[in-house]
Design a protein around this motif. Structure first.
Motif, mmCIF file in Angstrom:
data_model
loop_
_atom_site.group_PDB
_atom_site.id
_atom_site.type_symbol
_atom_site.label_atom_id
_atom_site.label_comp_id
_atom_site.label_asym_id
_atom_site.label_seq_id
_atom_site.Cartn_x
_atom_site.Cartn_y
_atom_site.Cartn_z
ATOM 1 N N LYS A 31 0.807 -1.219 0.000
ATOM 2 C CA LYS A 31 0.000 0.000 0.000
ATOM 3 C C LYS A 31 0.839 1.268 0.000
ATOM 4 O O LYS A 31 0.298 2.370 0.025
ATOM 5 C CB LYS A 31 -0.960 -0.017 1.193
ATOM 6 N N HIS B 41 -3.889 0.203 -12.506
ATOM 7 C CA HIS B 41 -4.655 0.191 -11.247
ATOM 8 C C HIS B 41 -3.824 0.854 -10.156
ATOM 9 O O HIS B 41 -2.683 1.271 -10.401
ATOM 10 C CB HIS B 41 -5.094 -1.230 -10.872
ATOM 11 N N GLU B 42 -4.392 0.930 -8.959
ATOM 12 C CA GLU B 42 -3.802 1.804 -7.942
ATOM 13 C C GLU B 42 -2.552 1.272 -7.249
ATOM 14 O O GLU B 42 -1.781 2.054 -6.689
ATOM 15 C CB GLU B 42 -4.864 2.177 -6.885
ATOM 16 N N PRO B 69 -9.527 1.559 -10.355
ATOM 17 C CA PRO B 69 -9.121 1.051 -9.041
ATOM 18 C C PRO B 69 -9.780 -0.300 -8.781
ATOM 19 O O PRO B 69 -10.938 -0.504 -9.153
ATOM 20 C CB PRO B 69 -9.664 2.116 -8.076
ATOM 21 N N ASN B 72 -7.555 -2.414 -3.726
ATOM 22 C CA ASN B 72 -7.740 -1.964 -2.340
ATOM 23 C C ASN B 72 -9.181 -1.716 -1.932
ATOM 24 O O ASN B 72 -9.456 -1.517 -0.756
ATOM 25 C CB ASN B 72 -7.026 -0.614 -2.148
ATOM 26 N N LEU B 73 -10.078 -1.657 -2.912
ATOM 27 C CA LEU B 73 -11.437 -1.218 -2.598
ATOM 28 C C LEU B 73 -12.153 -2.187 -1.669
ATOM 29 O O LEU B 73 -12.173 -3.389 -1.927
ATOM 30 C CB LEU B 73 -12.247 -1.097 -3.890
ATOM 31 N N SER B 93 -4.706 2.369 2.212
ATOM 32 C CA SER B 93 -5.502 2.053 1.018
ATOM 33 C C SER B 93 -6.096 3.329 0.437
ATOM 34 O O SER B 93 -6.069 3.544 -0.777
ATOM 35 C CB SER B 93 -6.638 1.088 1.372
ATOM 36 N N LEU B 97 -5.527 4.810 -3.344
ATOM 37 C CA LEU B 97 -6.656 5.061 -4.248
ATOM 38 C C LEU B 97 -6.713 6.531 -4.642
ATOM 39 O O LEU B 97 -6.964 6.870 -5.799
ATOM 40 C CB LEU B 97 -7.966 4.632 -3.571
ATOM 41 N N GLU B 101 -6.595 8.433 -8.358
ATOM 42 C CA GLU B 101 -7.670 9.360 -8.708
ATOM 43 C C GLU B 101 -7.121 10.731 -9.112
ATOM 44 O O GLU B 101 -7.714 11.408 -9.944
ATOM 45 C CB GLU B 101 -8.639 9.478 -7.521
ATOM 46 N N ALA B 114 -14.488 4.519 -8.634
ATOM 47 C CA ALA B 114 -14.890 3.390 -7.791
ATOM 48 C C ALA B 114 -16.400 3.239 -7.677
ATOM 49 O O ALA B 114 -16.897 2.145 -7.416
ATOM 50 C CB ALA B 114 -14.288 3.544 -6.396
ATOM 51 N N ASN B 429 -7.686 -5.563 0.710
ATOM 52 C CA ASN B 429 -8.816 -4.811 1.268
ATOM 53 C C ASN B 429 -9.235 -5.523 2.562
ATOM 54 O O ASN B 429 -8.557 -6.449 3.004
ATOM 55 C CB ASN B 429 -9.929 -4.699 0.203
#
Lengths: 194, 484
Positions: A31, B41-42, B69, B72-73, B93, B97, B101, B114, B429
């Motif tokens: 992350k 992707h993120e 994304p 992580n969602l 996370s 994200l 964005e 998202a 996530n």
């Protein structure tokens, strides 16, 4: 990127095969939005095992890692290469590597050395007590006991590693060729440009 | 440029796509390859955008790039009752994200939010939107990009440095791979799904069997397979070590793509189809390696260990580590069994479970949900199952499933019906399998800690996952399909 010509020192004798990138760096460390600091999460599940090589003071700070077949398989996460970098690992020796990992390692200045299983077994033995030397100029791995193993490496990668070249800069210098291709693409496969 | 050959030698599908994308060929054989489609992707992109920013570089072809994304969602609702967007509790996370964005508009890239119905797992969204097309080169900072090979695209995962390279130059420096043909002819048995086909293949070639190769799946089994099934098969090429898989594009693929939002339209469509039809491997084209599997030999399958190569038929037993010829495999199997908490000789159908996950880029498309719902219909999830998740691959898959009433079937049976994303496949996530607990999962990796630290994973098909949920242990779905 730093130039890399030789790597000398002790090696972590990990040995096991199919070391996937989830093992090298678990998902909960992904992350981050930075390339540095991932060494703290490297090999977390291996480090949970008593007597593991990474927490053995004998191997502290080793610049080389020796593993089994298919090192770096699984996820494409470059965080695996960043984690090795953060641990100070400059080279990994194994009988084979996943294609994606070896590309990621190269782009971060980490040398991947492919040697036959017998040679890797011998180096795992030596690594328990003594240092190992990798010479990229001569494409060889040597030990204090007169062992000498030669390896093959892609000439482009070797050149980039030895000179510390920035690949994006090299490609951008070919802008006219890319533009010419795009011009042809716009007519021959016009449906691709939305 | 065109797929015109440099000689009259018959070429494989892979060689034709490769030849059509060579921008420059170096003396050492390395080629600069043009990239037609880039999914972002993120997780694997923040450092790439940062690199561009530091070097003062721009994105060369934002029009060929699509950002979504997914990893992580959370899969819980994303909007409150009043329509406002709900915050993401995990700060890291949320930060990752937020980076995507803001990076997407900063660099002029199309971005699917998202909360948009088109959002989903990149590898579900690409084909669904018609962004992924036959004969294209597709990359993404995700190893399951191999998925898009199911529609006949040369698609493969890349690392973040390569993401940055593609953003800046729309190309990659690559060496041509070797080719492997995996031919499966014959008739698949009752209850055997595309997931079982790819698990059987990986069991045969091993997790490193495809290293250095691009696999082309041939034979009537793939010709007769739906696009969803082909995407499942090609998705897991990487679990067999191959960076990419391919299935020749045909009328099934063209029918799937026609009319999708980003697919070519009108005269451009006709032009595209005409070119796509030239792509299948020529008769007499030579592969570096050929593997032949009889469809009739493939059973509904599950994994027992911590490598996707650890595959047995559901009717089988946990193997004895000593039964492997290779001493290092014996050692790996011993470690796997200790981690998995299994003993040699135990019947796979006796393995008890606490979690069920139906989802991931491997098995979260509409056909997967239909197959699982067909088994779950009118039944109840076992009381020993703590959590049974169904996570559609995209918002559009979710809407389609709801239009067909599949959500009601799952909810009535006791499954949870979630929002789209990668979810419990890799547990970035909040959807995690707790330490020591066991999950029957339609995802792609059974690695140590993959579904959460200490988690134990058994890979299987959506219908097998539904059967496992009902019974509370791994089960042979064929026993539950009689009379249905």
């Amino acid at each position: 990127m730093d130039q890399l010509r030789t790597v000398e020192g002790r090696a972590f004798p990990l040995g096991r095969k199919n070391v996937d990138t989830d093992v090298i760096i678990p998902a909960h460390y992904l992350k981050t939005i930075s390339r540095i600091g991932l060494g703290k999460g490297a090999f977390e599940t291996v480090r949970a095992e008593p007597g593991n090589v990474f927490d053995d003071p004998e191997y502290a700070g080793s610049p080389i890692l020796i593993a089994g077949d298919n090192f770096g398989c699984g996820s494409s996460r470059e965080h695996a290469a960043w984690a090795l970098n953060d641990m100070g690992i400059k080279a990994v020796i194994a009988p084979s590597f996943s294609d994606i990992f070896s590309g990621n390692a190269f782009k971060n200045g980490i040398l991947t050395v492919v040697l036959p299983q017998e040679a890797v077994d011998r180096l795992l033995e030596v690594a328990k007590t003594d240092p190992i030397a990798i010479d990229l100029e001569h494409c060889s791995v040597t030990t204090p006991f007169q062992d000498r193993f030669e390896f093959e490496i892609d000439s482009f990668r070797r050149n980039c590693l030895m000179k510390g070249l920035d690949e994006i800069g090299l490609t951008l210098a070919m802008d006219s060729k890319i533009s010419a291709y795009e011009t042809r693409l716009a007519t021959e496969r016009s449906w691709l440009s939305a | 440029m065109s797929t015109k050959p440099t000689s009259n030698k018959p070429r494989t599908l892979y060689e034709k796509i490769w030849d059509a994308h060579v921008v420059d060929r170096r003396d050492d054989g390395t080629c600069l390859i043009y990239i037609d489609r880039h999914l972002v992707h993120e997780v694997t992109s923040p450092q790439a955008f940062e690199g561009l920013r530091v070097a003062g570089r721009t994105v060369r072809r934002p029009d060929l790039t699509l950002a979504v994304p997914d990893h992580n969602l959370p899969t819980t609702p994303r909007r409150a009752a009043d329509g406002s967007r709900l915050p993401i509790a995990d700060l890291e996370s949320a930060q990752q994200l937020a980076a995507l964005e803001s990076n997407a508009p900063e660099f002029g890239i199309r971005y699917i939010d998202a909360t948009a119905p088109e959002q989903g797992i990149v590898h579900v969204v690409g084909p669904e939107q018609g962004f992924s097309q036959p004969g294209t080169t597709i990359v993404c900072g995700d190893s399951h990009t191999s998925c898009h090979g199911g529609i006949g695209a040369l698609a493969f995962g890349i690392g973040t440095s390569e993401v940055e390279h593609v953003l800046a130059t729309q190309t990659l420096l690559l060496k041509q791979s070797k080719t492997m043909e995996i031919r499966v002819d014959g008739k698949l048995g009752f209850g055997v799904s595309p997931k079982d086909v790819i698990l059987a293949i990986i069991g045969r070639i091993g997790a490193a069997g495809g290293t250095g190769y691009v696999i082309e799946y041939t034979g009537n089994v793939f010709r007769e397979m739906s696009v969803e099934g082909r995407l499942t098969v090609s998705n897991m090429s990487i679990e067999g070590g191959a960076r990419a898989g391919l299935i020749a594009p045909d009328e099934t693929v063209f029918a799937y793509l026609e009319g999708r939002p980003m697919a070519p339209k009108g005269a451009e469509w006709d032009k595209a189809v005409a070119w796509w039809k030239t792509l299948p491997s020529d008769p007499g084209a030579v592969y570096d390696k050929v593997v032949i599997i009889d469809a009739a030999e493939i059973s509904p399958s599950v994994t027992w260990g911590t490598s996707p190569e650890d595959v047995v038929p559901i009717t089988g037993v946990v193997p004895d580590p000593d039964s492997f010829a290779d001493p290092s495999k014996q050692e790996a199997a011993r470690k796997s069994l200790a981690y998995m908490g299994l003993t040699p000789g135990m019947r796979m159908v006796d393995v008890p479970l606490e979690h069920i996950f139906i989802g991931s880029c491997t098995n979260s498309r509409i056909e997967d949900l239909r197959a699982a719902a067909a088994v779950a219909k009118g039944r109840k999830v076992s009381s020993r199952i703590k959590q049974a998740l169904v996570v559609p691959g995209s918002g559009l898959v979710k809407l389609q499933a709801e239009a067909e009433g599949l959500d009601r079937i799952f909810l009535d049976a006791g499954f949870e019906w979630r929002e789209p994303g990668c979810s419990m496949c890799l547990a970035m996530n909040p959807d995690k399998v707790p330490p020591g607990e066991r999950c029957a999962s339609t995802s792609n990796r059974n690695f140590v800690g993959r579904q959460g630290p200490g988690s134990r994973t058994h890979l299987l098909s959506p219908e097998m996952a539904a059967a496992a949920a009902i019974n509370g242990h791994l089960s042979d779905v064929r026993d539950m399909m009689g009379g249905r």
